[in-house]
Design an enzyme around this catalytic site. Structure first.
Site, PDB file in Angstrom:
ATOM      1  N   HIS A 180       0.850  -1.191   0.000  1.00  0.00           N
ATOM      2  CA  HIS A 180       0.000   0.000   0.000  1.00  0.00           C
ATOM      3  C   HIS A 180       0.889   1.246   0.000  1.00  0.00           C
ATOM      4  CE1 HIS A 180       0.478  -0.707   4.465  1.00  0.00           C
ATOM      5  NE2 HIS A 180       0.829   0.564   4.377  1.00  0.00           N
TER       6      HIS A 180
HETATM    7  P1  TYD Z   1      -1.781  -2.599   7.558  1.00  0.00           P
HETATM    8  O1  TYD Z   1      -1.141  -1.264   7.773  1.00  0.00           O
HETATM    9  O2  TYD Z   1      -2.538  -2.807   6.284  1.00  0.00           O
HETATM   10  O3  TYD Z   1      -0.675  -3.751   7.707  1.00  0.00           O
HETATM   11  P2  TYD Z   1       0.599  -4.126   6.821  1.00  0.00           P
HETATM   12  O4  TYD Z   1       0.971  -2.970   5.963  1.00  0.00           O
HETATM   13  O5  TYD Z   1       1.628  -4.447   7.856  1.00  0.00           O
HETATM   14  O6  TYD Z   1       0.298  -5.330   6.026  1.00  0.00           O
HETATM   15  O7  TYD Z   1      -2.701  -2.919   8.817  1.00  0.00           O
HETATM   16  C1  TYD Z   1      -3.409  -4.140   8.932  1.00  0.00           C
HETATM   17  C2  TYD Z   1      -4.610  -3.918   9.792  1.00  0.00           C
HETATM   18  O8  TYD Z   1      -4.180  -3.606  11.145  1.00  0.00           O
HETATM   19  C3  TYD Z   1      -5.447  -2.710   9.367  1.00  0.00           C
HETATM   20  O9  TYD Z   1      -6.450  -3.109   8.487  1.00  0.00           O
HETATM   21  C4  TYD Z   1      -5.982  -2.185  10.690  1.00  0.00           C
HETATM   22  C5  TYD Z   1      -4.984  -2.599  11.716  1.00  0.00           C
HETATM   23  N1  TYD Z   1      -4.144  -1.469  12.181  1.00  0.00           N
HETATM   24  C6  TYD Z   1      -4.572  -0.698  13.249  1.00  0.00           C
HETATM   25  O10 TYD Z   1      -5.676  -0.899  13.790  1.00  0.00           O
HETATM   26  N2  TYD Z   1      -3.788   0.312  13.704  1.00  0.00           N
HETATM   27  C7  TYD Z   1      -2.588   0.586  13.148  1.00  0.00           C
HETATM   28  O11 TYD Z   1      -1.886   1.535  13.602  1.00  0.00           O
HETATM   29  C8  TYD Z   1      -2.137  -0.204  12.044  1.00  0.00           C
HETATM   30  C9  TYD Z   1      -0.815   0.054  11.381  1.00  0.00           C
HETATM   31  C10 TYD Z   1      -2.950  -1.214  11.591  1.00  0.00           C
END
Ligand code: TYD
Length: 138
Positions: free
Chosen positions: A56
């Site tokens: 992303h």
């Molecule tokens: P995401 O940032 O998409 O993870 P990655 O990039 O590591 O694959 O986050 C995954 C899920 O975690 C997101 O849909 C909601 C939750 N989340 C939170 O609730 N708070 C946060 O600060 C983060 C980074 C994620």
């Protein structure tokens, strides 16, 4: 989103270390040694072998990413250029600016990905479709 930002705006910063034979300390302080104000800290851990994260971009979020333990790779993409950075020591941080697509991979066993972020969590700040990312960057 910042459609001008490039992967060359992202770089690895060496963090200060307080050395001691009993172990080292690294400190990051707002207004001292980080180019944005930290509003949120989160960390990624227990990543199963072979798993990839990220995929992303963010519209306004600045981040410092640290391998607090172990190692992993971060591939950056600004729509024109790509580069891959390996983080493998807790005294190094990758400064990641807004408008960069990122993918995290090659997590070592026990790796901890510590993230210092300029904003609180906001799903509206995410761009999760690569096609949309490329449209916004062009
Ligand atoms: P995401 O940032 O998409 O993870 P990655 O990039 O590591 O694959 O986050 C995954 C899920 O975690 C997101 O849909 C909601 C939750 N989340 C939170 O609730 N708070 C946060 O600060 C983060 C980074 C994620």
């Amino acid at each position: 989103m910042d459609n001008q930002s490039s992967v060359f705006d992202c770089f690895v910063v060496e963090l200060p270390q307080v050395h001691n034979i009993a172990g080292n300390i690294t400190a990051i302080e707002n207004g001292m040694n980080i180019p944005f104000t930290v509003k949120r800290i989160y960390y990624l851990y227990d990543v199963p072998g072979g798993q990839e994260r990220g995929a992303h971009a963010h519209k306004i979020l600045h981040q410092y990413i640290v391998a607090a333990s172990g190692s992993f790779d971060i591939t950056l993409d600004d729509g024109l250029n790509r580069k891959t950075v390996t983080l493998n020591h807790p005294n190094k941080a990758l400064y990641l600016v807004p408008g960069i697509w990122r993918e995290l991979s090659n997590f070592s066993s026990g790796a901890i990905c510590l993230v210092l972020a300029s904003e609180k969590y906001d799903e509206l700040d995410y761009i999760r479709e690569y096609d949309k990312f490329l449209r916004l960057k062009s």
